[in-house]
Design a protein around this motif. Structure first.
Motif, mmCIF file in Angstrom:
data_model
loop_
_atom_site.group_PDB
_atom_site.id
_atom_site.type_symbol
_atom_site.label_atom_id
_atom_site.label_comp_id
_atom_site.label_asym_id
_atom_site.label_seq_id
_atom_site.Cartn_x
_atom_site.Cartn_y
_atom_site.Cartn_z
ATOM 1 N N ARG A 74 0.820 -1.215 0.000
ATOM 2 C CA ARG A 74 0.000 0.000 0.000
ATOM 3 C C ARG A 74 0.852 1.261 0.000
ATOM 4 O O ARG A 74 0.461 2.285 -0.576
ATOM 5 C CB ARG A 74 -0.950 -0.017 1.196
ATOM 6 N N ASP A 90 -10.210 -3.540 -2.019
ATOM 7 C CA ASP A 90 -9.509 -4.815 -1.895
ATOM 8 C C ASP A 90 -9.890 -5.718 -3.056
ATOM 9 O O ASP A 90 -10.985 -5.626 -3.604
ATOM 10 C CB ASP A 90 -9.845 -5.481 -0.560
ATOM 11 N N ASN A 150 -13.022 1.417 14.576
ATOM 12 C CA ASN A 150 -12.694 1.955 13.253
ATOM 13 C C ASN A 150 -13.997 2.354 12.565
ATOM 14 O O ASN A 150 -14.821 1.495 12.259
ATOM 15 C CB ASN A 150 -11.953 0.899 12.434
ATOM 16 N N ASN A 154 -12.541 -0.180 5.047
ATOM 17 C CA ASN A 154 -11.373 0.213 4.252
ATOM 18 C C ASN A 154 -11.662 0.272 2.752
ATOM 19 O O ASN A 154 -11.254 1.206 2.059
ATOM 20 C CB ASN A 154 -10.213 -0.733 4.536
ATOM 21 N N SER A 155 -12.365 -0.731 2.233
ATOM 22 C CA SER A 155 -12.614 -0.793 0.793
ATOM 23 C C SER A 155 -13.592 0.263 0.293
ATOM 24 O O SER A 155 -13.828 0.360 -0.907
ATOM 25 C CB SER A 155 -13.139 -2.184 0.399
ATOM 26 N N THR A 157 -13.112 3.525 1.264
ATOM 27 C CA THR A 157 -12.508 4.824 1.530
ATOM 28 C C THR A 157 -11.929 5.480 0.281
ATOM 29 O O THR A 157 -11.382 4.830 -0.600
ATOM 30 C CB THR A 157 -11.404 4.726 2.595
ATOM 31 N N TYR A 170 1.158 4.573 5.297
ATOM 32 C CA TYR A 170 0.832 3.600 6.341
ATOM 33 C C TYR A 170 2.022 3.347 7.259
ATOM 34 O O TYR A 170 3.179 3.361 6.817
ATOM 35 C CB TYR A 170 0.393 2.278 5.709
ATOM 36 N N ASP A 178 -4.811 0.393 8.371
ATOM 37 C CA ASP A 178 -5.799 1.338 7.848
ATOM 38 C C ASP A 178 -6.404 2.165 8.987
ATOM 39 O O ASP A 178 -6.588 3.387 8.861
ATOM 40 C CB ASP A 178 -6.884 0.610 7.056
ATOM 41 N N TYR A 179 -6.707 1.524 10.112
ATOM 42 C CA TYR A 179 -7.260 2.222 11.274
ATOM 43 C C TYR A 179 -6.297 3.306 11.740
ATOM 44 O O TYR A 179 -6.691 4.460 11.985
ATOM 45 C CB TYR A 179 -7.523 1.186 12.369
#
Length: 334
Positions: A74, A90, A150, A154-155, A157, A170, A178-179
């Motif tokens: 990432r 993802d 959280n 994630n997918s 965002t 990251y 991700d959090y």
């Protein structure tokens, strides 16, 4: 080559079963000004062959030198993202047709927001809807929610590339990277969630978070400890344990006093640190307190708890909750 508005990023490691649907869900978006960057992280199955079978020139396939892991993969975005915005998907999830358009329009209309996400429907490994959803907070407490979980899938965002690069991408919080990213991105900046379902989120036996549960829990505790330090709250072992019970929502009725003390400590610390707007934060903490009392694990909405002077304010009064607290209190007496 013209700079695309959005870089859609997909990390891929042995995703031959799902990646074709994921790619198609991006190529068929109603918003078309994007590049789809797929980084192959040393796959040993047919993932690469499937990606190469597409002829769309918006796809950029890149390769790691072997299997380097998700954080390394990432962070390649720091160098290769050309879009003004980065959208994460993802390689086993599926984006809805208008996902990019809606988020792009939102971020354009709200230049002070650096990150946004949305809800997700859960599907299984056979593409069947399970009926379950991942619902995220959509009001003005999203950044506060991070103290207890959280608030982003994630997918779903999308964030501003310049903001991502400014905080260095990251960090080494495996499974929880991700959090941690979202917390740092929200520091002094606005974040939001759209009240829309943006993706199908796939749950299957090879989900990374499911395979590495112990690592995720350890890193989440590290992140919570860091958040508490930032606010000036103690990070002793017992207090952190109580906080993590709220984070994981594994509640213990015997710990109600501890939960109240924790929320009160956060309230007082915020008045000094001014991390969050005091009025909104204190209402948020009281709502969290009510959620604890009303939970099936606690079922403790009694008058003495509802009117806890450290958390209650007359402006928070809710007649329906007060009646329930009164009813429960009377039952408890008799």
């Amino acid at each position: 080559m013209k700079q695309p508005e959005i870089t859609v990023f997909m990390a891929a490691y042995n995703q031959e079963k799902y990646i074709e649907k994921s790619i198609n869900s991006i190529l068929e978006q109603s918003f078309s000004d994007f590049e789809l960057v797929i980084v192959n992280d040393g796959s040993t199955d047919d993932t690469v062959a499937i990606v190469e079978s597409f002829s769309d020139d918006r796809i950029r396939l890149m390769h790691n030198a072997g299997n380097r892991g998700l954080i390394f993969t990432r962070n390649r975005l720091l160098d290769i993202a050309r879009g003004k915005y980065i959208a994460i998907l993802d390689a086993d999830d599926i984006a809805y047709h208008d996902r990019l358009k809606h988020q792009y329009q939102f971020l354009r209309k709200n230049p002070d927001v650096v990150l946004c996400g949305g809800h997700a429907n859960i599907i299984d490994e056979h593409n069947r809807a399970t009926g379950a959803q991942l619902r995220v907070p959509v009001d003005n407490t999203v950044n506060m929610f991070m103290l207890f979980g959280n608030p982003f899938v994630n997918s779903t965002t999308m964030f501003r590339t310049e903001s991502f690069k400014a905080i260095g991408g990251y960090q080494e919080y495996e499974i929880s990277e991700d959090y941690d990213l979202f917390i740092r991105m929200s520091n002094g900046q606005k974040v939001a969630n759209l009240d829309e379902t943006l993706i199908d989120y796939r749950v299957h036996s090879n989900n990374t978070s499911a395979l590495h549960l112990a690592i995720r829990l350890e890193n989440e505790q590290r992140i919570i400890s860091s958040l508490r330090s930032m606010m000036g709250v103690s990070v002793d072992e017992f207090s952190l344990k109580i906080h993590f019970e709220l984070f994981s929502w594994h509640l213990n009725k015997d710990h109600l006093t501890n939960y109240a003390n924790l929320l009160s400590e956060l309230k007082l610390a915020n008045r000094i640190s001014k991390t969050y707007d005091s009025n909104r934060f204190e209402r948020f903490l009281f709502d969290k307190w009510c959620a604890i009392l009303l939970s099936d694990q606690v079922n403790g909405l009694y008058l003495k708890w509802y009117f806890n002077p450290a958390l209650f304010s007359l402006s928070y009064f809710n007649l329906k909750k007060m009646r329930k607290a009164l009813k429960n209190s009377i039952k408890n007496v008799f």
